[in-house]
Design an enzyme around this catalytic site. Structure first.
Site, PDB file in Angstrom:
ATOM      1  N   CYS A  58      10.001  -2.208  71.017  1.00  0.00           N
ATOM      2  CA  CYS A  58       9.676  -3.092  72.133  1.00  0.00           C
ATOM      3  C   CYS A  58       8.826  -2.393  73.186  1.00  0.00           C
ATOM      4  CB  CYS A  58      10.953  -3.649  72.769  1.00  0.00           C
ATOM      5  SG  CYS A  58      12.059  -2.378  73.410  1.00  0.00           S
ATOM      6  N   ASP A 118      17.437   6.973  75.932  1.00  0.00           N
ATOM      7  CA  ASP A 118      17.654   5.903  74.956  1.00  0.00           C
ATOM      8  C   ASP A 118      17.290   6.441  73.570  1.00  0.00           C
ATOM      9  OD1 ASP A 118      17.708   3.681  73.364  1.00  0.00           O
ATOM     10  OD2 ASP A 118      16.494   2.421  74.684  1.00  0.00           O
ATOM     11  N   GLY A 193      18.693 -14.998  68.935  1.00  0.00           N
ATOM     12  CA  GLY A 193      18.104 -13.862  68.219  1.00  0.00           C
ATOM     13  C   GLY A 193      19.130 -12.776  68.008  1.00  0.00           C
ATOM     14  N   ILE A 197      18.298  -5.426  69.087  1.00  0.00           N
ATOM     15  CA  ILE A 197      18.528  -5.545  70.531  1.00  0.00           C
ATOM     16  C   ILE A 197      19.517  -6.676  70.805  1.00  0.00           C
ATOM     17  CG2 ILE A 197      17.451  -6.222  72.715  1.00  0.00           C
ATOM     18  CD1 ILE A 197      15.033  -4.595  71.980  1.00  0.00           C
ATOM     19  N   GLY A 198      19.386  -7.775  70.046  1.00  0.00           N
ATOM     20  CA  GLY A 198      20.323  -8.895  70.201  1.00  0.00           C
ATOM     21  C   GLY A 198      21.756  -8.483  69.911  1.00  0.00           C
TER      22      GLY A 198
END
Length: 418
Positions: A58, A118, A193, A197-198
């Site tokens: 992303c 991250d 979604g 990430i969802g």
């Protein structure tokens, strides 16, 4: 066996763009899904690119590979995305050889992430290498480099607190909700979604909000059901999306579509609606902001949230770099030995042959010739010569290919083909 190494022709390049200079809209134009990544790898193969690693998340899209010129890789990316070469050049970066190696270490260890620490990127690197290997576009250099980056990432996680607390975009979204929505446990939350990430957002929502009103919708219902079963959540059909949005207070969009999936025409709710768009390219059209009751937040805004945890994590950056340098040094040593060893070994063997011939000649010529002392002195000289040559080859400013070729020519070396 072919040697893969950093050389003048070809060189190892990293080309890409990230959140640092490219807005989400621009990153969206260059984003890659799995079919596009496969197409790039196959196209690169046809063009004679030697080894390729493709990363698309992303907040970045990057190609790492061996090429004559970086433009080969840039053109590959632009040919397989909606972005143009002109757009790429405005926000792009290009790293070569050791700078490209350094960049991959920074990316893979969370030091170049949108949210410091991250580490989700490391799984992307593993998957990318697997795809390259599957298509025959990996090589010993890329494999060793990826394994070294993975090793550095593990050590930083274990030996520092760079990833103290939750550090992902998924957690940042939940944190935003907690800070901006009162009485969160009573609100209706709709997650549209169920990609990585969802899934992570879903897990964080359950963990931190104590909310029992979470509904999942995905184009492929089976995927949503698999996640819902784990957390005992409600799943609705994709066809129910508009109806469910009417009921919801918070809509989290984490789809992987290339075009917006949520627009103003879908929203027919009068109550306040918070929409978090965690997708790149953006999956929520800007026209939703024409509605007075809608608040839209994109992941680029979420990633700017700083807190005590983040400030604490910054203290461990120097230690993280120390670990990277240690792991990278091992990689460079391996790289050098792979590149220089055949020539150094052949040179040493050649000098030893010369030594034997000279000692044999002088032992017959000189009456009081001391074989033992002559052996000792000549071997020390050979050691010093080979060390000098190796040191020259290790210099970063040396044209190692030309030097290796010259040494082979001057000493008429025959290298072992293995």
């Amino acid at each position: 066996m072919k040697n893969y190494h950093i050389s003048k022709h070809p060189s190892f390049f990293a080309v890409g763009l990230s959140y640092k200079k490219a807005e989400a809209e621009v990153r969206g134009k260059f984003s890659l899904d799995v079919p596009k990544i496969d197409s790039i790898i196959l196209d690169a193969q046809k063009q004679g690119v030697e080894g390729l690693l493709t990363i698309s998340t992303c907040n970045r899209t990057e190609l790492f590979g061996f090429a004559q010129q970086p433009f080969q890789l840039i053109k590959l990316l632009c040919d397989h995305t909606q972005g143009s070469i002109e757009e790429f050049q405005e926000v792009a970066y290009v790293y070569k050889n050791h700078d490209a190696i350094n960049h991959l270490f920074k990316v893979g260890t969370g030091l170049d992430s949108q949210i410091l620490g991250d580490f989700e990127i490391i799984s992307q690197i593993k998957q990318s290498f697997s795809r390259s290997k599957k298509h025959g576009m990996s090589n010993p250099f890329l494999e060793r480099l990826c394994n070294s980056v993975i090793q550095a990432s593990k050590r930083i996680k274990n030996e520092t607190e760079l990833s103290t607390g939750a550090t992902s975009v998924a957690f940042a979204s939940v944190k935003y909700i907690l800070h901006n929505i009162s009485d969160i446990s009573s609100k209706n939350i709709l997650l549209f979604g169920t990609g990585k990430i969802g899934r992570n957002t879903c897990e964080n929502l359950i963990k931190h909000t104590n909310n029992k009103h979470i509904t999942l919708i995905n184009r492929t219902k089976e995927k949503a059901e698999a996640i819902a079963g784990k957390f005992q959540l409600l799943v609705k059909d994709y066809g129910d999306l508009q109806t469910e949005i009417r009921k919801t207070d918070i809509l989290v969009v984490a789809t992987g579509a290339q075009l917006p999936t949520i627009s103003k025409s879908l929203l027919h709710t009068k109550k306040p609606l918070l929409i978090l768009d965690l997708s790149v390219p953006k999956n929520v059209a800007d026209n939703v902001l024409e509605l007075d009751n809608v608040t839209l937040v994109h992941l680029d805004q979420l990633s700017q949230i700083t807190d005590e945890n983040l400030n604490k994590r910054k203290e461990y950056i120097p230690k993280a770099y120390d670990i990277i340098e240690e792991v990278k040094l091992d990689f460079i040593k391996w790289l050098e030995s792979r590149k220089f060893a055949p020539v150094i070994n052949a040179l040493k063997a050649k000098l030893m042959t010369m030594k034997e011939e000279e000692l044999d000649f002088h032992s017959k010529k000189l009456q009081d010739f001391n074989q033992e002392q002559a052996e000792l002195v000549s071997e020390r000289i050979i050691q010093k010569i080979t060390k000098q040559v190796a040191n020259h080859l290790r210099k970063s400013d040396a044209d190692t290919d030309d030097s290796l070729a010259l040494i082979q020519e001057v000493f008429q070396l025959e290298l072992n083909s293995k």
